[in-house]
Each structure stands twice: as structure tokens, then as C-alpha cells.
Design an enzyme around this catalytic site. Structure first.
Site, PDB file in Angstrom:
ATOM      1  N   GLU A  89      30.716  74.531 -29.362  1.00  0.00           N
ATOM      2  CA  GLU A  89      32.041  73.956 -29.153  1.00  0.00           C
ATOM      3  C   GLU A  89      32.289  73.595 -27.702  1.00  0.00           C
ATOM      4  O   GLU A  89      33.247  72.926 -27.364  1.00  0.00           O
ATOM      5  CB  GLU A  89      33.107  74.952 -29.624  1.00  0.00           C
ATOM      6  CG  GLU A  89      33.175  75.080 -31.113  1.00  0.00           C
ATOM      7  CD  GLU A  89      33.069  73.725 -31.785  1.00  0.00           C
ATOM      8  OE1 GLU A  89      32.079  73.486 -32.490  1.00  0.00           O
ATOM      9  OE2 GLU A  89      33.972  72.892 -31.561  1.00  0.00           O
ATOM     10  N   ASP A 117      17.714  41.272 -20.357  1.00  0.00           N
ATOM     11  CA  ASP A 117      18.354  42.167 -21.321  1.00  0.00           C
ATOM     12  C   ASP A 117      19.818  41.805 -21.463  1.00  0.00           C
ATOM     13  O   ASP A 117      20.405  41.231 -20.567  1.00  0.00           O
ATOM     14  CB  ASP A 117      18.348  43.595 -20.750  1.00  0.00           C
ATOM     15  CG  ASP A 117      17.091  44.334 -21.097  1.00  0.00           C
ATOM     16  OD1 ASP A 117      16.297  43.803 -21.885  1.00  0.00           O
ATOM     17  OD2 ASP A 117      16.902  45.422 -20.563  1.00  0.00           O
ATOM     18  N   PRO A 163      30.986  64.492 -24.245  1.00  0.00           N
ATOM     19  CA  PRO A 163      31.859  63.377 -24.653  1.00  0.00           C
ATOM     20  C   PRO A 163      32.874  62.993 -23.575  1.00  0.00           C
ATOM     21  O   PRO A 163      33.325  61.872 -23.516  1.00  0.00           O
ATOM     22  CB  PRO A 163      32.569  63.917 -25.903  1.00  0.00           C
ATOM     23  CG  PRO A 163      31.719  65.033 -26.389  1.00  0.00           C
ATOM     24  CD  PRO A 163      31.070  65.624 -25.174  1.00  0.00           C
ATOM     25  N   ARG A 222      12.937  52.493 -18.857  1.00  0.00           N
ATOM     26  CA  ARG A 222      12.536  51.101 -18.993  1.00  0.00           C
ATOM     27  C   ARG A 222      12.839  50.286 -17.732  1.00  0.00           C
ATOM     28  O   ARG A 222      12.330  49.174 -17.564  1.00  0.00           O
ATOM     29  CB  ARG A 222      13.132  50.434 -20.207  1.00  0.00           C
ATOM     30  CG  ARG A 222      14.608  50.384 -20.295  1.00  0.00           C
ATOM     31  CD  ARG A 222      15.064  49.879 -21.651  1.00  0.00           C
ATOM     32  NE  ARG A 222      14.622  48.532 -21.943  1.00  0.00           N
ATOM     33  CZ  ARG A 222      15.172  47.434 -21.443  1.00  0.00           C
ATOM     34  NH1 ARG A 222      16.157  47.542 -20.566  1.00  0.00           N
ATOM     35  NH2 ARG A 222      14.726  46.240 -21.780  1.00  0.00           N
TER      36      ARG A 222
HETATM   37  N1  LIG Z   1      33.398  69.830 -27.765  1.00  0.00           N
HETATM   38  C1  LIG Z   1      32.138  69.330 -28.267  1.00  0.00           C
HETATM   39  C2  LIG Z   1      31.114  69.201 -27.163  1.00  0.00           C
HETATM   40  C3  LIG Z   1      30.948  70.491 -26.380  1.00  0.00           C
HETATM   41  C4  LIG Z   1      29.837  70.399 -25.371  1.00  0.00           C
HETATM   42  C5  LIG Z   1      28.539  69.930 -25.990  1.00  0.00           C
HETATM   43  C6  LIG Z   1      28.743  68.627 -26.719  1.00  0.00           C
HETATM   44  C7  LIG Z   1      27.447  68.156 -27.335  1.00  0.00           C
HETATM   45  N2  LIG Z   1      27.708  66.948 -28.051  1.00  0.00           N
HETATM   46  C8  LIG Z   1      27.816  65.755 -27.418  1.00  0.00           C
HETATM   47  C9  LIG Z   1      27.315  65.547 -26.139  1.00  0.00           C
HETATM   48  C10 LIG Z   1      27.482  64.279 -25.587  1.00  0.00           C
HETATM   49  C11 LIG Z   1      28.116  63.281 -26.311  1.00  0.00           C
HETATM   50  C12 LIG Z   1      28.291  61.917 -25.740  1.00  0.00           C
HETATM   51  N3  LIG Z   1      29.199  61.119 -26.297  1.00  0.00           N
HETATM   52  O1  LIG Z   1      27.597  61.563 -24.789  1.00  0.00           O
HETATM   53  C13 LIG Z   1      28.571  63.558 -27.572  1.00  0.00           C
HETATM   54  N4  LIG Z   1      28.405  64.763 -28.119  1.00  0.00           N
HETATM   55  C14 LIG Z   1      29.800  68.756 -27.782  1.00  0.00           C
END
Ligand SMILES: NC[C@H]1CCC[C@@H](CNc2ccc(C(N)=O)cn2)C1
Length: 246
Positions: free
Chosen positions: A116, A169, A89, A154
Site C-alpha cells: 500500500e 520516434d 503513481p 534505447r
Molecule cells: N499506493 C499504491 C502505491 C504504493 C507504493 C508502491 C506503488 C507500486 N505501484 C505503482 C508504482 C508506480 C506506478 C506508476 N504509475 O508509475 C504505478 N503503480 C503502489
């Protein structure tokens, strides 16, 4: 292009990567995709891939060693342009420009995090870049890895067939795409815009560009800040604004 995915749940990829355009691209030899499980690189009888966080706190953290060994098993031979990416994230935001950049590599390694967190040494010393597909948290990096794979695949020449399919696109020209219609010409009383059946290709092109601008202005005005609107675009934008007033 070669894409390797590092994931604790390889079977998650059978569906999305085993059908339609991606499958055709692989069958045509335009793309090859592999999935490796870091658990296969974990030591000990129980093949541990995660552990509790130093410093305390809830949840588990992915250990660095299985991930380093899994990625290093894929990056042995020097392959042209390669990029190792962690999906998380907090990564750089994926947009079409980033997709185009990634499509320029010969080899992508997509590391899917879980739990986590992922030990920071993975982000610091193993991957080239962290990428996020959006500002939300998922249960794992697998869906983001599929999104990146799909968006990049793609753009590989020959994958989409019709040469300009990716050109019109959304976001390709920096604008949202124009509305599309197909048969029947009239459906439940809703007609296809006359201009699209006029056969006047210049007028159709103008109408499409104008609709792209109209939609972009309405839904994503921020995209208009990023491009220089000149010539016909400026004329069309003025027409759109005048129509809004009227
Ligand atoms: N702290 C939570 C975090 C720890 C490390 C693994 C991720 C896996 N989850 C994800 C991975 C990517 C995205 C995105 N937005 O690209 C959202 N979520 C979750």
C-alpha cells in the site's frame, strides 16, 4: 550506463531485460543492469520488509531500513552522475524529455515500491526523485522500472544501431511519428501511398512531416502547444486545416 533496480521480485526482470535490444546492449557493454532484493538487507530470521502503517489503516507499508541498506549498497563508490528514483503513481510524469534527461546519467538506481505504500522517509531522504509512468496504480513498481529502463536504454548511443533510429520516434521532435509501410506494396487491396515509392526524397520528407503534423493535431493537439511551428510546418499546418475544411 549502469542501471540498478531494487525490487522484492528480481525474477520479474529476467524476461524483459534478458531479450532483444536490452540484452544486446548489455552484451555489447553499452549497458549493465543489476537487480538487488531489499529482503536480503532485512534483519531478523524472517527478513521483514513491510509492516502495518502507523496511525492505522489497511494494507502494509514498505519499511525504510531494508530499502536504505539496499540502495546504499549500490551507491558506495562515487560514480559520475547518479540519480536514485522511486517509481510511484505520485511521482513526476515520465515523458520523452524526462527519458532524455535520465539517459544523461552514468548510474540510475530504480526503487520499486510495493504494497500500500513506501515509508515516506524513503521519498524524503533516500531517493532523488519520484517518477510515475502514468496516472494509474499497478501492483508494484517493477513494470514502471522496466519501462524506464527500456526507454532510457534505447537512447544510449549504439544501442539502436541505425544512427537516426531514435530521431524519428514519436515525441522525439515533439510530434507523433509519421505512418510507416513496408512490402508488400499492395496487401488485401490496401496500397502503400504512391509518394513513398516515388523516389522523390524531398517530397517524401515533406509528406512525412505533414503526416506527423496531421496525426499530432488529431490525436495530441496539446503537443502542438509546446512547439513553435514556423516555416514549412506552418505551411503544412495550413494545408492540413484547409483539407479538413474541404
Ligand atoms: N499506493 C499504491 C502505491 C504504493 C507504493 C508502491 C506503488 C507500486 N505501484 C505503482 C508504482 C508506480 C506506478 C506508476 N504509475 O508509475 C504505478 N503503480 C503502489
Amino acid at each position: 550506463m549502469r542501471i540498478d533496480i531494487v525490487s522484492l521480485f528480481p525474477e520479474m526482470f529476467d524476461g524483459p531485460l534478458g531479450h532483444s535490444i536490452i540484452k544486446r546492449a548489455c552484451d555489447a557493454g553499452l549497458l549493465s543492469i543489476g537487480v538487488v532484493n531489499p529482503r536480503d538487507f532485512a534483519e531478523g530470521k524472517h527478513r521483514i520488509v513491510d509492516d502495518t502503517p502507523f496511525g492505522g489503516g489497511s494494507g502494509m507499508v514498505m519499511k525504510p531500513d531494508p530499502l536504505f541498506l539496499a540502495v546504499e549498497s549500490l551507491t558506495g563508490e562515487p560514480a559520475g552522475r547518479r540519480r536514485v528514483i522511486l517509481l510511484c503513481p505520485g511521482g513526476n510524469r515520465l515523458d520523452q524529455a524526462k527519458v532524455r534527461e535520465l539517459a544523461g546519467y552514468d548510474h540510475l538506481v530504480l526503487v520499486c515500491g510495493h504494497y500500500e505504500g513506501v515509508d515516506e522517509r524513503v521519498k524524503e531522504h533516500l531517493v532523488d526523485e519520484a517518477v510515475s509512468i502514468g496516472d494509474y496504480v499497478l501492483t508494484g513498481g517493477e513494470l514502471p522500472a522496466m519501462v524506464v529502463t527500456d526507454a532510457v536504454a534505447r537512447l544510449i548511443p549504439g544501442v539502436l544501431g541505425a544512427a537516426d533510429a531514435a530521431e524519428h520516434d514519436s515525441f522525439a521532435a515533439g510530434l507523433l511519428e509519421y505512418p510507416q509501410y513496408t512490402r508488400p506494396r499492395e496487401f488485401r487491396g490496401w496500397e502503400v501511398p504512391e509518394i513513398l515509392v516515388s523516389g522523390d526524397h524531398a517530397k517524401i520528407a515533406r509528406w512525412r512531416r505533414k503526416e506527423s503534423l496531421r496525426r499530432t493535431l488529431a490525436v495530441r493537439p496539446d503537443l502542438l502547444d509546446k512547439i513553435e511551428l514556423e516555416g514549412l510546418d506552418a505551411v503544412l499546418l495550413r494545408e492540413i486545416l484547409a483539407e479538413r475544411e474541404g
